[in-house]
Design an enzyme around this catalytic site. Structure first.
Site, PDB file in Angstrom:
ATOM      1  N   GLU A  51     -26.214  63.013  23.983  1.00 19.20           N
ATOM      2  CA  GLU A  51     -25.720  63.381  22.654  1.00 19.20           C
ATOM      3  C   GLU A  51     -24.250  62.994  22.530  1.00 19.20           C
ATOM      4  O   GLU A  51     -23.500  63.005  23.523  1.00 19.20           O
ATOM      5  CB  GLU A  51     -25.882  64.896  22.463  1.00 19.20           C
ATOM      6  CG  GLU A  51     -25.314  65.394  21.143  1.00 19.20           C
ATOM      7  CD  GLU A  51     -25.707  66.818  20.791  1.00 19.20           C
ATOM      8  OE1 GLU A  51     -26.251  67.527  21.656  1.00 19.20           O
ATOM      9  OE2 GLU A  51     -25.468  67.221  19.634  1.00 19.20           O
ATOM     10  N   ASN A  56     -27.289  68.781  17.831  1.00 18.52           N
ATOM     11  CA  ASN A  56     -26.587  69.232  16.621  1.00 18.52           C
ATOM     12  C   ASN A  56     -25.813  68.087  15.954  1.00 18.52           C
ATOM     13  O   ASN A  56     -25.683  68.055  14.737  1.00 18.52           O
ATOM     14  CB  ASN A  56     -25.614  70.357  16.978  1.00 18.52           C
ATOM     15  CG  ASN A  56     -26.332  71.555  17.567  1.00 18.52           C
ATOM     16  OD1 ASN A  56     -27.540  71.713  17.416  1.00 18.52           O
ATOM     17  ND2 ASN A  56     -25.592  72.422  18.239  1.00 18.52           N
ATOM     18  N   GLU A  65     -33.341  71.303  15.592  1.00 18.91           N
ATOM     19  CA  GLU A  65     -33.063  72.750  15.458  1.00 18.91           C
ATOM     20  C   GLU A  65     -32.698  73.139  14.027  1.00 18.91           C
ATOM     21  O   GLU A  65     -31.707  73.853  13.792  1.00 18.91           O
ATOM     22  CB  GLU A  65     -31.957  73.170  16.434  1.00 18.91           C
ATOM     23  CG  GLU A  65     -32.375  73.058  17.879  1.00 18.91           C
ATOM     24  CD  GLU A  65     -31.353  73.641  18.873  1.00 18.91           C
ATOM     25  OE1 GLU A  65     -30.251  74.044  18.472  1.00 18.91           O
ATOM     26  OE2 GLU A  65     -31.693  73.681  20.082  1.00 18.91           O
ATOM     27  N   GLU A  91     -35.346  69.655  24.896  1.00 18.94           N
ATOM     28  CA  GLU A  91     -34.045  70.087  25.457  1.00 18.94           C
ATOM     29  C   GLU A  91     -34.353  71.219  26.420  1.00 18.94           C
ATOM     30  O   GLU A  91     -34.977  72.214  26.014  1.00 18.94           O
ATOM     31  CB  GLU A  91     -33.083  70.587  24.370  1.00 18.94           C
ATOM     32  CG  GLU A  91     -32.537  69.495  23.473  1.00 18.94           C
ATOM     33  CD  GLU A  91     -31.473  69.990  22.507  1.00 18.94           C
ATOM     34  OE1 GLU A  91     -30.778  70.982  22.825  1.00 18.94           O
ATOM     35  OE2 GLU A  91     -31.349  69.385  21.426  1.00 18.94           O
ATOM     36  N   GLN A 107     -28.273  67.851  29.489  1.00 21.90           N
ATOM     37  CA  GLN A 107     -28.274  66.461  29.109  1.00 21.90           C
ATOM     38  C   GLN A 107     -28.016  65.617  30.362  1.00 21.90           C
ATOM     39  O   GLN A 107     -27.883  66.151  31.449  1.00 21.90           O
ATOM     40  CB  GLN A 107     -27.212  66.226  28.051  1.00 21.90           C
ATOM     41  CG  GLN A 107     -27.412  67.108  26.809  1.00 21.90           C
ATOM     42  CD  GLN A 107     -26.531  66.715  25.626  1.00 21.90           C
ATOM     43  OE1 GLN A 107     -25.812  65.733  25.636  1.00 21.90           O
ATOM     44  NE2 GLN A 107     -26.603  67.535  24.586  1.00 21.90           N
TER      45      GLN A 107
HETATM   46  O1  AHR Z   1     -27.611  70.349  24.168  1.00 23.94           O
HETATM   47  C1  AHR Z   1     -26.598  71.015  23.475  1.00 23.94           C
HETATM   48  C2  AHR Z   1     -27.055  71.547  22.116  1.00 23.94           C
HETATM   49  O2  AHR Z   1     -27.984  72.576  22.313  1.00 23.94           O
HETATM   50  C3  AHR Z   1     -27.796  70.565  21.246  1.00 23.94           C
HETATM   51  O3  AHR Z   1     -26.910  69.803  20.471  1.00 23.94           O
HETATM   52  C4  AHR Z   1     -28.589  71.466  20.338  1.00 23.94           C
HETATM   53  O4  AHR Z   1     -29.776  70.874  19.889  1.00 23.94           O
HETATM   54  C5  AHR Z   1     -28.833  72.699  21.187  1.00 23.94           C
HETATM   55  O5  AHR Z   1     -28.520  73.849  20.488  1.00 23.94           O
END
Ligand code: AHR
Length: 484
Positions: A26, A71, A172, A281, A326
């Site tokens: 991300e 996000n 989300e 995730e 991640q």
């Molecule tokens: O991985 C970090 C954040 O966690 C991501 O941006 C979001 O999708 C989740 O709330």
């Protein structure tokens, strides 16, 4: 104490989807910039890709890579990230409150995926984005004809369509932290609409709709969009300073996934179409809350990750797609410094399981003592309890050609090693290699100075139809046997 593992290599239960070993990058903190991509660094190649990171990423054979958020995507306009780099606009990202240079965009992402051999998984902007924008992104990536965005891709040097298969229909959208967050009804309708028209443009894509812990949300999505979506997503973040509170949540995750599957089965069309779950995730996340999210992972977290991978091997018929959140720096399995990197215990979990498992799950029976625990989820402060969590877990698999057997075993016990009787039907006496991930204590970490405190070791052992093996405390091992 009663512990026992019985494996029958001749009884193939189901295939293991390779996409359970997926990852997520991300635009968050130093995940992209300073993580996988660092222009001007002596460690980067001419494209700006960090070579040391690339090498580590290749070692865990990433099957699919989710991008650009998270996000972040809910206020990301993909057209900002194409064309000559110096002409791309710098924007302010509302999600993580940082400036986005857009120097890493769709073409760089696809190039990265091609380089590491991963299927790209693109998540679209349903916050500030529009259906039009999503369709144009799809056209830019997958368009074969003479249309504007397909031509634009060619103009920027990419004659062949990218054929991006996995498309996330927002991220989300149920959460207030999400730019443009929605009610269940709003999202369900939008998810149907976006997916329907995206599939008119390219019927071969797989659409991943947003799911969550709220069964009402999930049901609305499944009822409204169950005739077009292929996956409903589920996100799981866990962990605390307590060892058992962290590792026990592998079983909590299992319960939650079974809960989502029950909802799929309740909705006729979703069940008939075989809608699956994407755990797109998952990770340990409880230590940091700034916008860089550089969580310093320890062995405890690595054992949790091993547990999840073993669980997913067994559940990949209902959860065929998963993404660790991640890959680098932000909640990263890999941590970079200017002059090198650290492979965390979470990375090591992937290194162990991905490189020592087969494509087909075989029948395995595990007997174990259990424990029960109550805790609080850091991420949403919700209390949870796990009852009868086995200390010992295992999944066995064989290679596609049937020549290799892999018995992955997690010993969650913190206090002692476990001497476990193992029966492998029809095996006979053979040499085997045991790969074990562990370290000096559950809070052990790898650092730049001591990079291999938590690591994978190997030893040769003799196995038989009946044999015993002692599994170290807080460890994950894979017993690898050549069957022929
Ligand atoms: O991985 C970090 C954040 O966690 C991501 O941006 C979001 O999708 C989740 O709330």
């Amino acid at each position: 104490m009663s512990y026992r593992i019985v494996v029958d290599p001749k009884k193939v239960v189901k295939p293991i989807s390779r996409h359970i070993y997926g990852h997520f990058t991300e635009h968050l903190g130093r995940c992209i910039y300073g993580g996988i991509y660092e222009e001007g660094s002596p460690l980067s190649d001419e494209r700006g890709f960090r070579k040391d990171v690339l090498e580590a990423v290749k070692r865990i054979k990433v099957p699919n890579l989710r991008w650009p958020g998270g996000n972040f995507v809910s206020n990301y306009h993909w057209e900002d990230g194409i064309g000559p780099k110096d002409q791309r606009p710098v924007r302010f990202d509302l999600a993580w409150q940082q400036e986005e240079t857009n120097r890493f965009g769709t073409d760089e992402f696809i190039e990265y995926c091609r380089e590491i051999g991963a299927e790209p998984y693109i998540c679209i902007n349903m916050g500030t984005g529009t259906l039009d924008e999503a369709l144009h992104w799809l056209e830019y990536c997958n368009g074969k004809g003479n249309t504007y965005y397909a031509q634009l891709r060619r103009k920027y040097g990419h004659p062949e369509p990218y054929n991006v298969k996995f498309w996330g229909i927002g991220n989300e959208m149920w959460g207030e932290w999400q730019v443009g967050h929605m009610t269940a009804d709003e999202y369900a309708r939008a998810a149907k609409e976006y997916t329907k028209w995206m599939k008119v443009f390219d019927p071969t894509i797989k659409a991943i709709a947003v799911g969550c812990d709220d069964p009402v949300w999930n049901l609305r999505v499944l009822q409204e969009a169950g005739d077009v979506i292929d996956f409903i997503s589920y996100h799981f973040y866990t962990g605390s300073d307590d060892y058992y509170e962290t590792v026990s949540t592998v079983y909590l995750l299992k319960e939650r996934l079974i809960g989502v599957k029950k909802l799929i089965d309740m909705v006729d069309i979703a069940r008939k179409r075989g809608v699956k779950i994407a755990l797109d995730e998952w990770n340990v996340w409880y230590r940091v809350s700034d916008n860089k999210l550089e969580e310093p992972y320890d062995l405890k977290d690595g054992i949790f990750a091993c547990g999840v991978l073993v669980l997913l091997q067994k559940m990949s018929d209902i959860v065929p797609l998963a993404n660790l959140a991640q890959l680098v720096n932000a909640l990263g399995a890999i941590h970079t410094e200017k002059d090198g990197l650290i492979l965390t215990p979470v990375y090591k979990a992937f290194e162990l399981i991905v490189n020592h498992s087969g494509e087909r799950l075989v029948k395995t029976h595990v007997e174990s003592e259990t424990y029960s625990i109550e805790g609080v989820m850091f991420i949403n402060k919700m209390p949870f309890s796990v009852e009868n969590a086995p200390f010992l877990d295992a999944a066995a698999s064989i290679s596609e050609d049937g020549k290799k057997l892999f018995i992955a075993v997690v010993n969650y016990r913190k206090e002692d090693a476990l001497k476990v009787p193992i029966r492998v039907e029809g095996l006979g006496q053979k040499k085997a290699t045991v790969y074990t991930l562990t370290g000096p204590d559950v809070n052990a970490r790898n650092t730049m100075e001591n990079p291999n405190v938590v690591d994978i070791t190997s030893e040769t052992i003799t196995v038989d139809t009946e044999f015993e093996h002692t599994f170290k405390p807080f460890s994950c091992s894979v017993i690898e046997v050549e069957l022929e």
